[in-house]
Scaffold this motif. Structure first.
Motif, PDB file in Angstrom:
ATOM      1  N   ALA A   1      -5.106  13.706   3.734  1.00  0.00           N
ATOM      2  CA  ALA A   1      -4.412  15.341   3.713  1.00  0.00           C
ATOM      3  C   ALA A   1      -5.068  16.030   4.714  1.00  0.00           C
ATOM      4  CB  ALA A   1      -5.097  16.073   2.437  1.00  0.00           C
ATOM      5  N   GLY A   2      -4.339  17.003   5.663  1.00  0.00           N
ATOM      6  CA  GLY A   2      -5.241  17.855   6.292  1.00  0.00           C
ATOM      7  C   GLY A   2      -4.447  17.478   7.525  1.00  0.00           C
ATOM      8  N   ASP A   3      -5.349  18.945   8.689  1.00  0.00           N
ATOM      9  CA  ASP A   3      -4.884  18.422  10.313  1.00  0.00           C
ATOM     10  C   ASP A   3      -4.683  17.471  10.769  1.00  0.00           C
ATOM     11  OD1 ASP A   3      -4.590  19.761  12.464  1.00  0.00           O
ATOM     12  OD2 ASP A   3      -6.230  20.479  13.533  1.00  0.00           O
ATOM     13  N   PHE A   4      -3.760  17.000  10.517  1.00  0.00           N
ATOM     14  CA  PHE A   4      -2.960  15.716  10.821  1.00  0.00           C
ATOM     15  C   PHE A   4      -1.341  15.861  11.900  1.00  0.00           C
ATOM     16  CE2 PHE A   4      -2.859  14.639   6.672  1.00  0.00           C
ATOM     17  CZ  PHE A   4      -1.922  13.876   6.545  1.00  0.00           C
ATOM     18  N   ASP A   5      -0.334  15.063  12.392  1.00  0.00           N
ATOM     19  CA  ASP A   5       0.825  14.754  13.271  1.00  0.00           C
ATOM     20  C   ASP A   5       1.054  13.477  12.036  1.00  0.00           C
ATOM     21  OD1 ASP A   5       2.932  13.616  14.147  1.00  0.00           O
ATOM     22  OD2 ASP A   5       3.780  15.983  14.093  1.00  0.00           O
ATOM     23  N   ALA A   6       1.864  13.805  10.746  1.00  0.00           N
ATOM     24  CA  ALA A   6       2.442  12.416   9.492  1.00  0.00           C
ATOM     25  C   ALA A   6       3.188  11.300  11.179  1.00  0.00           C
ATOM     26  CB  ALA A   6       2.769  12.735   9.186  1.00  0.00           C
ATOM     27  N   ALA A   7       3.697  12.309  12.271  1.00  0.00           N
ATOM     28  CA  ALA A   7       4.300  11.051  13.580  1.00  0.00           C
ATOM     29  C   ALA A   7       3.077   9.901  13.684  1.00  0.00           C
ATOM     30  CB  ALA A   7       5.064  11.632  13.653  1.00  0.00           C
ATOM     31  N   ARG A   8       2.067  10.505  14.519  1.00  0.00           N
ATOM     32  CA  ARG A   8       1.143  10.065  15.338  1.00  0.00           C
ATOM     33  C   ARG A   8       0.551   9.200  14.250  1.00  0.00           C
ATOM     34  NH1 ARG A   8      -0.279  14.818  19.378  1.00  0.00           N
ATOM     35  NH2 ARG A   8       1.446  15.008  20.821  1.00  0.00           N
ATOM     36  N   VAL A   9       0.630   9.226  13.051  1.00  0.00           N
ATOM     37  CA  VAL A   9      -1.000   9.181  11.818  1.00  0.00           C
ATOM     38  C   VAL A   9      -0.399   7.464  11.589  1.00  0.00           C
ATOM     39  CG1 VAL A   9      -1.766   9.039   9.763  1.00  0.00           C
ATOM     40  CG2 VAL A   9      -2.039  11.061  11.686  1.00  0.00           C
ATOM     41  N   MET A  10       0.945   7.354  11.485  1.00  0.00           N
ATOM     42  CA  MET A  10       1.662   6.092  10.748  1.00  0.00           C
ATOM     43  C   MET A  10       1.286   5.652  11.424  1.00  0.00           C
ATOM     44  SD  MET A  10       1.792   6.337   7.270  1.00  0.00           S
ATOM     45  CE  MET A  10       2.886   4.842   8.206  1.00  0.00           C
ATOM     46  N   PRO A  11       1.359   5.112  13.220  1.00  0.00           N
ATOM     47  CA  PRO A  11       1.473   3.766  13.925  1.00  0.00           C
ATOM     48  C   PRO A  11      -0.556   2.839  13.615  1.00  0.00           C
ATOM     49  CG  PRO A  11       2.445   5.294  14.710  1.00  0.00           C
ATOM     50  CD  PRO A  11       2.096   6.106  13.357  1.00  0.00           C
ATOM     51  N   LEU A  12      -1.521   4.653  13.420  1.00  0.00           N
ATOM     52  CA  LEU A  12      -2.848   4.111  12.848  1.00  0.00           C
ATOM     53  C   LEU A  12      -3.079   3.534  11.875  1.00  0.00           C
ATOM     54  CD1 LEU A  12      -4.497   7.553  14.176  1.00  0.00           C
ATOM     55  CD2 LEU A  12      -4.482   4.728  15.385  1.00  0.00           C
ATOM     56  N   VAL A  13      -2.037   4.546  10.867  1.00  0.00           N
ATOM     57  CA  VAL A  13      -2.291   3.356   9.462  1.00  0.00           C
ATOM     58  C   VAL A  13      -1.762   2.047   8.950  1.00  0.00           C
ATOM     59  CG1 VAL A  13      -1.632   3.795   7.174  1.00  0.00           C
ATOM     60  CG2 VAL A  13      -2.331   5.897   8.698  1.00  0.00           C
TER      61      VAL A  13
ATOM     62  N   ALA B   1      -3.337   0.148  -4.076  1.00  0.00           N
ATOM     63  CA  ALA B   1      -3.943   0.568  -4.182  1.00  0.00           C
ATOM     64  C   ALA B   1      -3.600   2.239  -3.423  1.00  0.00           C
ATOM     65  CB  ALA B   1      -4.410   0.574  -2.877  1.00  0.00           C
ATOM     66  N   THR B   2      -3.306   3.388  -3.176  1.00  0.00           N
ATOM     67  CA  THR B   2      -2.873   4.431  -2.678  1.00  0.00           C
ATOM     68  C   THR B   2      -3.908   5.139  -1.757  1.00  0.00           C
ATOM     69  OG1 THR B   2      -1.427   4.519  -5.293  1.00  0.00           O
ATOM     70  CG2 THR B   2      -1.756   6.940  -2.949  1.00  0.00           C
ATOM     71  N   LEU B   3      -3.078   5.096  -0.256  1.00  0.00           N
ATOM     72  CA  LEU B   3      -4.232   5.871   0.521  1.00  0.00           C
ATOM     73  C   LEU B   3      -3.785   7.161   0.801  1.00  0.00           C
ATOM     74  CD1 LEU B   3      -5.773   6.055   3.162  1.00  0.00           C
ATOM     75  CD2 LEU B   3      -3.941   4.909   4.603  1.00  0.00           C
ATOM     76  N   VAL B   4      -4.359   8.346   0.449  1.00  0.00           N
ATOM     77  CA  VAL B   4      -4.575   9.659   0.749  1.00  0.00           C
ATOM     78  C   VAL B   4      -4.822  10.158   1.744  1.00  0.00           C
ATOM     79  CG1 VAL B   4      -3.748  12.230  -0.644  1.00  0.00           C
ATOM     80  CG2 VAL B   4      -3.772  10.004  -2.206  1.00  0.00           C
TER      81      VAL B   4
ATOM     82  N   LEU C   1       1.096  -1.300  -0.241  1.00  0.00           N
ATOM     83  CA  LEU C   1       0.119   0.095  -0.257  1.00  0.00           C
ATOM     84  C   LEU C   1       0.841   1.490   0.066  1.00  0.00           C
ATOM     85  CD1 LEU C   1      -3.199   1.362   0.296  1.00  0.00           C
ATOM     86  CD2 LEU C   1      -2.969   0.980   3.042  1.00  0.00           C
ATOM     87  N   THR C   2       0.595   2.444  -0.510  1.00  0.00           N
ATOM     88  CA  THR C   2       1.396   3.655  -0.963  1.00  0.00           C
ATOM     89  C   THR C   2       0.328   4.569   0.121  1.00  0.00           C
ATOM     90  OG1 THR C   2       2.154   2.756  -3.142  1.00  0.00           O
ATOM     91  CG2 THR C   2       2.145   5.001  -2.367  1.00  0.00           C
ATOM     92  N   ILE C   3       1.357   4.914   0.433  1.00  0.00           N
ATOM     93  CA  ILE C   3       1.033   5.881   2.636  1.00  0.00           C
ATOM     94  C   ILE C   3       1.209   7.700   1.084  1.00  0.00           C
ATOM     95  CG2 ILE C   3       0.301   7.093   4.350  1.00  0.00           C
ATOM     96  CD1 ILE C   3      -0.406   3.936   3.489  1.00  0.00           C
ATOM     97  N   VAL C   4       0.151   8.039   1.170  1.00  0.00           N
ATOM     98  CA  VAL C   4       0.868   9.484   0.819  1.00  0.00           C
ATOM     99  C   VAL C   4      -0.244  10.830   2.208  1.00  0.00           C
ATOM    100  CG1 VAL C   4       0.313  11.251  -0.777  1.00  0.00           C
ATOM    101  CG2 VAL C   4       0.334   9.251  -1.436  1.00  0.00           C
ATOM    102  N   LEU C   5       1.064  11.170   2.598  1.00  0.00           N
ATOM    103  CA  LEU C   5       0.530  12.182   3.845  1.00  0.00           C
ATOM    104  C   LEU C   5       1.044  13.584   3.411  1.00  0.00           C
ATOM    105  CD1 LEU C   5       2.123  10.029   6.922  1.00  0.00           C
ATOM    106  CD2 LEU C   5      -0.073  10.154   5.405  1.00  0.00           C
ATOM    107  N   HIS C   6      -0.142  14.718   3.366  1.00  0.00           N
ATOM    108  CA  HIS C   6      -0.123  15.953   3.016  1.00  0.00           C
ATOM    109  C   HIS C   6      -0.877  16.772   4.652  1.00  0.00           C
ATOM    110  CE1 HIS C   6       0.231  19.869   0.817  1.00  0.00           C
ATOM    111  NE2 HIS C   6      -1.017  19.681   1.360  1.00  0.00           N
ATOM    112  N   GLU C   7       0.218  17.615   5.440  1.00  0.00           N
ATOM    113  CA  GLU C   7      -0.315  18.047   6.630  1.00  0.00           C
ATOM    114  C   GLU C   7      -0.562  19.445   5.934  1.00  0.00           C
ATOM    115  OE1 GLU C   7       1.858  18.415  10.343  1.00  0.00           O
ATOM    116  OE2 GLU C   7       3.025  16.298   9.714  1.00  0.00           O
ATOM    117  N   ASP C   8      -1.738  20.269   6.643  1.00  0.00           N
ATOM    118  CA  ASP C   8      -2.187  20.901   5.990  1.00  0.00           C
ATOM    119  C   ASP C   8      -3.167  21.914   7.484  1.00  0.00           C
ATOM    120  OD1 ASP C   8      -4.350  23.336   5.535  1.00  0.00           O
ATOM    121  OD2 ASP C   8      -4.123  22.941   3.630  1.00  0.00           O
ATOM    122  N   HIS C   9      -2.067  22.799   8.152  1.00  0.00           N
ATOM    123  CA  HIS C   9      -3.468  22.575   9.841  1.00  0.00           C
ATOM    124  C   HIS C   9      -4.700  23.665   9.421  1.00  0.00           C
ATOM    125  CE1 HIS C   9      -1.173  19.274  10.578  1.00  0.00           C
ATOM    126  NE2 HIS C   9       0.129  20.351  10.455  1.00  0.00           N
ATOM    127  N   ARG C  10      -4.858  24.571   8.584  1.00  0.00           N
ATOM    128  CA  ARG C  10      -4.928  25.530   8.503  1.00  0.00           C
ATOM    129  C   ARG C  10      -6.883  25.923   9.131  1.00  0.00           C
ATOM    130  NH1 ARG C  10      -5.869  26.768   1.892  1.00  0.00           N
ATOM    131  NH2 ARG C  10      -5.503  24.763   2.351  1.00  0.00           N
TER     132      ARG C  10
END
Length: 471
Positions: A239-251, A234-237, A60-69
């Motif tokens: 994007a948004g208000d999250f912390d990549a370091a904390r999200v990867m264990p959940l993924v 598959a690719t999982l994208v 599985l390809t993981i694409v992470l894009h943080e955006d905290h607006r």
């Protein structure tokens, strides 16, 4: 790069054309007033470059894009499966399966998916195209784990109950009747596409042929789902208000244990080189007629030429028209279908004005193409096209969903954000000579298909309205 899906994607980046940070020159004192401190223009950095791409062990390809607006997150799952993969007799199966993805799993009963999303104030939908199928889910960032749970569940536990399929396939058939068979422009486009791509699956309509939909069984969907809905396809994208370091264990928790599949072999669609121009005439009840020029662009076309074709499509659609064409056409559209899993396609479509015949419009379009091959381009129009592309690119990525969608599409086609920005830079560097060269090289009469939609009286027929999914 174009949409679609769409997809043509019309965009450009000034990060390379306007990248230099140049301090303002100190001005002399005027009227006893001293100028303020010189301002330094910061380098423009494309927002998609702030992206992390990684892979799980199951492919599985993981694409992470943080955006905290804003406290929002969008999750998208892209499957590399679409109409281009469908064999004869099974056209429309990818789209039919997309419908069934909302009809329940062993854990989430039918209707509950939408209910859970709605109760959290979110939204969701899905789209099937020639090249891919993707699903999106937007929720408050505090409910990200719910999104991960729902999508990982659908990847492996879809129920595909026969009674639900029997109902849903009738919805798909009605969608085809309304949006294709009773829509002159879409029916025309389907006919022309079959002439442009006579020998490959590039001709397949996403909605499917009615004969195939009538014969389709739930067992077909079960097999299609088992073959292609796999993490290594598959690719999982995110994007948004999250912390990549904390999200990867959940993924990894939700998707990491899903087994990879042995994917069926699939050959890239190949069409023979077109040696002579083709022509197709479709007569259907319609409010207006249409003339369409379409050219297949060879696979392996150099990146510089792809960028020039993108810019040329933008110019033709918005600014540059020969006077004859301006008088003969009520509306004009040019598009470049790139990237794609098959051959790119360049098209020029025009609707005749009230006082122009179809032959007059076609002649004016031919004159326009001839001008492109010579001295029929102007620098001011090129600059305006590049500026439009530039502005649209930056304004469109102000929306989180557009960022996520572009990242998913790029990854599916095998591009990195850096390669994408390089393509945008190439579009900024296009010259008039480049435009004339690609028009001469690729927009030839012998590799063109001319499609004519001759509008017939509507009589008592009612123009069908386009419908959308309402699940």
């Amino acid at each position: 790069m174009s949409n679609s899906h769409r997809i043509a994607l019309a965009c450009c980046c000034a990060s390379l054309a306007l990248a230099c940070a140049v301090p303002s020159q100190a001005a002399e004192t005027v009227g006893g007033l001293k100028p303020s401190t010189p301002v330094v223009e910061h380098q423009l950095v494309h927002p998609l470059l702030a992206t992390q791409i990684t892979h799980l062990d199951n492919g599985l390809t993981i694409v992470l894009h943080e955006d905290h607006r804003a406290p929002v997150v969008e999750l998208q799952v892209w499957y590399r499966i679409g109409a281009i993969d469908e064999p004869a007799g099974l056209t429309g199966i990818s789209h039919a399966l997309e419908h069934m993805m909302f009809r329940g799993t062993t854990k989430v009963p039918t209707g509950e998916y939408h209910g859970r999303v709605a109760r959290l104030g979110g939204q969701n939908n899905a789209f099937t195209t020639r090249d891919y199928t993707y699903y999106y889910l937007t929720l408050p960032s505090s409910d990200l784990e719910t999104a991960l749970d729902l999508e990982s569940d659908r990847m492996q536990h879809l129920t595909l109950a026969e009674p639900l399929f029997n109902t849903e396939i009738e919805v798909v058939k009605e969608e085809r009747r309304l949006n294709t068979e009773n829509n002159a422009f879409r029916a025309f486009s389907e006919n022309v596409q079959g002439v442009v791509y006579p020998d490959s699956s590039m001709r397949n309509p996403v909605i499917g042929h009615m004969d195939d939909l009538n014969k389709m069984k739930v067992a077909d969907l079960r097999q299609w789902y088992g073959q292609w809905y796999a993490p290594n396809n598959a690719t999982l994208v995110l994007a948004g208000d999250f912390d990549a370091a904390r999200v990867m264990p959940l993924v990894k928790t939700y998707f990491g244990s899903i087994p990879r599949h042995e994917l069926p072999a699939r050959a890239k669609p190949v069409e023979p080189v077109q040696q002579a121009g083709k022509r197709v005439v479709v007569k259907k009840p319609s409010l207006s007629s249409l003339v369409s020029f379409r050219w297949r662009i060879p696979d392996g076309t150099p990146p510089k030429d792809l960028a020039a074709l993108d810019v040329l499509a933008e110019m033709l659609s918005n600014d540059y028209q020969d006077r004859r064409l301006a008088l003969a056409s009520d509306s004009l559209y040019a598009g470049f279908d790139y990237p794609t899993r098959g051959e790119p396609l360049f098209m020029l479509n025009a609707v005749p004005s009230q006082d122009a015949s179809l032959s007059e419009l076609e002649s004016a379009m031919q004159k326009q193409v001839t001008l492109l091959r010579g001295a029929g381009l102007y620098g001011e129009m090129l600059e305006r096209a590049q500026q439009r592309l530039l502005a649209r690119n930056y304004f469109s990525y102000d929306e989180l969903s557009n960022r996520a969608q572009e990242l998913g599409m790029l990854t599916l086609y095998g591009f990195t954000p850096e390669e994408y920005v390089n393509h945008l830079s190439l579009m900024q560097q296009v010259t008039l000579k480049d435009l004339e060269r690609v028009a001469t090289t690729y927009l030839k009469d012998d590799n063109r298909v001319v499609g004519i939609l001759e509008a017939q009286p509507l009589d008592k027929a009612v123009a069908a309205k386009e419908i959308t999914h309402d699940r």
